[in-house]
Design an enzyme around this catalytic site. Sequence first.
Site, mmCIF file in Angstrom:
data_model
loop_
_atom_site.group_PDB
_atom_site.id
_atom_site.type_symbol
_atom_site.label_atom_id
_atom_site.label_comp_id
_atom_site.label_asym_id
_atom_site.label_seq_id
_atom_site.Cartn_x
_atom_site.Cartn_y
_atom_site.Cartn_z
ATOM 1 N N TRP A 9 -2.823 -2.646 -1.735
ATOM 2 C CA TRP A 9 -2.391 -4.004 -2.093
ATOM 3 C C TRP A 9 -3.148 -4.903 -1.112
ATOM 4 C CZ3 TRP A 9 0.214 -8.248 0.023
ATOM 5 C CH2 TRP A 9 0.747 -9.148 -0.907
ATOM 6 N N HIS A 56 18.038 -36.138 -7.358
ATOM 7 C CA HIS A 56 17.424 -36.599 -6.100
ATOM 8 C C HIS A 56 15.921 -36.339 -6.078
ATOM 9 C CE1 HIS A 56 21.279 -37.643 -4.403
ATOM 10 N NE2 HIS A 56 21.743 -36.487 -4.851
ATOM 11 N N GLU A 94 8.681 -14.300 -11.430
ATOM 12 C CA GLU A 94 7.928 -13.085 -11.095
ATOM 13 C C GLU A 94 7.514 -12.280 -12.312
ATOM 14 O OE1 GLU A 94 11.656 -10.724 -8.900
ATOM 15 O OE2 GLU A 94 9.669 -10.556 -8.083
ATOM 16 N N ARG A 133 5.351 0.352 -6.410
ATOM 17 C CA ARG A 133 5.360 -0.513 -5.225
ATOM 18 C C ARG A 133 4.389 -1.676 -5.371
ATOM 19 N NH1 ARG A 133 6.877 2.560 -0.346
ATOM 20 N NH2 ARG A 133 5.499 1.210 0.822
ATOM 21 N N ASN A 145 -1.769 1.449 5.902
ATOM 22 C CA ASN A 145 -0.833 0.482 5.334
ATOM 23 C C ASN A 145 -0.405 -0.447 6.459
ATOM 24 O OD1 ASN A 145 1.212 -0.920 4.071
ATOM 25 N ND2 ASN A 145 2.697 0.753 4.171
ATOM 26 N N GLY A 146 -0.629 -1.743 6.305
ATOM 27 C CA GLY A 146 -0.215 -2.685 7.343
ATOM 28 C C GLY A 146 -1.326 -3.665 7.640
ATOM 29 N N CYS A 166 0.824 -1.208 0.000
ATOM 30 C CA CYS A 166 0.000 0.000 0.000
ATOM 31 C C CYS A 166 0.856 1.255 0.000
ATOM 32 C CB CYS A 166 -0.881 0.026 1.238
ATOM 33 S SG CYS A 166 -1.948 -1.399 1.339
ATOM 34 N N LYS A 173 13.514 -14.549 -10.735
ATOM 35 C CA LYS A 173 13.278 -13.465 -11.703
ATOM 36 C C LYS A 173 12.312 -13.915 -12.782
ATOM 37 C CE LYS A 173 14.382 -10.888 -10.254
ATOM 38 N NZ LYS A 173 14.906 -10.343 -9.068
ATOM 39 N N GLU A 218 18.275 -17.145 -7.881
ATOM 40 C CA GLU A 218 17.843 -15.794 -8.265
ATOM 41 C C GLU A 218 17.296 -15.788 -9.703
ATOM 42 O OE1 GLU A 218 17.050 -13.022 -7.205
ATOM 43 O OE2 GLU A 218 17.395 -11.574 -8.793
ATOM 44 N N LYS A 253 6.578 -3.892 -4.587
ATOM 45 C CA LYS A 253 8.013 -3.593 -4.553
ATOM 46 C C LYS A 253 8.542 -3.632 -3.134
ATOM 47 C CE LYS A 253 11.963 -2.222 -6.219
ATOM 48 N NZ LYS A 253 12.764 -3.274 -6.874
#
Length: 606
Positions: A75, A502, A486, A27, A99-100, A2, A483, A479, A601
């Site tokens: 969000w 395995h 997402e 964000r 926000n939270g 948010c 990437k 990583e 973000k």
Amino acid sequence: MCGIVGHLGPMGSVDIVLEGLKRLEYRGYDSSGVSFINENGIINTFKKEGKLENLVQLLEDKDTASMISIGHTRWATHGGVNDTNSHPHSIENLSMVHNGIIENADILREGLIKEGYTFKSETDSEVFLIMVHSLMKSMPLGEAILKGFSQISGNSAFVFIHGEEKEIYAIRKSAPLVCGTHSANSHALVSSDAYALVGVADRIYFPEDNVLCHLSGKNKELISFYDTDGRPSKRYTSKVQSTQIDPSDKGDYEHFMLKEINEQSGLVRSLCQYYFEGDGSTFLNDIGKLRPSKFHISACGTAYYAGLVVKNFIEGINRIPCSTELASEFRYRNPIVNDGEVGLFISQSGETADTLACQEECVKLGVKTLSLVNVEGSSLYRGCDHNLLIRAGMEIGVASTKAFTQMGLTGRLLSFALNEKYTDKEARRELAAKVSLLADRMDEVLGRESEIKAIAEEIYNKKGYFFTGRNIYFPIALEGALKLKEIAYVHAEGYASGELKHGPIALIDEEMVNIAIVGPELKDKTVSNIQEIKARKGIIVSIGPEDDKNLKKMSDYFIGLNFDGLEELSPLYVNLVNQLLSYYMAKFKGTDIDKPRNLAKSVTVE
Ligand code: M6R
């Protein structure tokens, strides 16, 4: 997550808030809204699901003339994505953004329902609004916010306006909140992100937890701060901010992500200069004196993978034990942390809730805390005993690229500072030369974009992807997979090369792609692992030494690199190839690369 923007000043408040919200789009959010006080002291609220553009269109034919407004990009956490659950939430002439997460919202809601209140939305946020409204029956708004705030649990930031009071109140606990003023122009602002205030405010204030911020045109100072007992508070810091800074733009690039990928070689060069020859040398000197017996690294997402790279540097070069853990795990597992050890936190935003909680945990456990962080003045930066800025500049793309490289490189400089040879000029020259070589090699890769793009076009529509690597390349495999997931919305996993057999090898068939990182170290063993995938008809994209004809021959696609002289820095070089591959695969898939669905973000809730 948010985004919050509040403004009070001469006319045009709604436009300033909308511009601030636009800056916060990066964000991540799924709806937006604004409340403003009109000239009759009445609050008007407009909210809309989807992109900010929808809200802007909704406001087009409305009279938005106002001197006070608050805005929000939501969000979703509690309650679906729709107009009703969007913020601001209002009751009578009181409006609020949040926000939270309010962890005890359900129980508080029950009490308020018993008092006779009804709720319009499914959100936890509205519970606090109603609580404050109820408390205002016997006390002024500021006091009601302070009292209500002491009764909620979880991490949150709230901003309130009231039609009659024509002032803004804000408060935070472990959620980002900054205030700003431009005294000459009589602007006072509040936001979840200083980036929203760039160009408007010339002074930024960072309130501590539980400090009530009061923005009022009646005060000469425009902003005043109060402690929980209602007395003026000194628990904030402030700094001058230039109004000249331009908010970031994409330049000629189609996406911020591509721009940020391309910035990396320049950033790598300037980071080394800053710490070796510039103002940063003092910080590096101080850190060198720390001499911890162990580092406890915690971070999330890409920053966590950067933490694995940093661990490899510190253990490999300094032989200082280092644990790297996901912040969301470390904070709750009662970690064994002893005197003389150091908590090391890695974060681009410096506002990631889980990472901040780990830092607080380490403070409680009595050890020194150090951050590798991008945003100067962020909560993490302010909370740590020491900070090394990674100096990546503003990163707008939700998928972190340049921050990862800068985190890794700052970790390498940290490991150098911890080394006995730190003062040795020759050793410093050698490392600076290696960093400069890394930047040159990155430039070469950036010049091969069309080759990488062509491979992306061939493979972007396959069933699944395994990124593999051994030893120092293992974090790069992890990583690389993150990437791709997402931004291209495909299933990808990062694995240690030796681990596929395995279990995951059961998934290999002619529709599965193995992006195999084959560095000079343990090359033969990694090549054997590729053979195992090839034997099961998997598609091989190998990233390996350019002169390796055998590897080239056995691969369906081969990206040859020059590893010579880079040694321990080579993972940061290889990672650039993965970033470009993911970028172009996402582009072929047609996804929203800079703002991938469901992602934020800055993850300010746990
Ligand atoms: O701001 P931080 O570096 O603390 O953020 C941590 C993660 O949320 C972040 O790296 C996330 O995984 C990115 N979207 C990865 O590209």
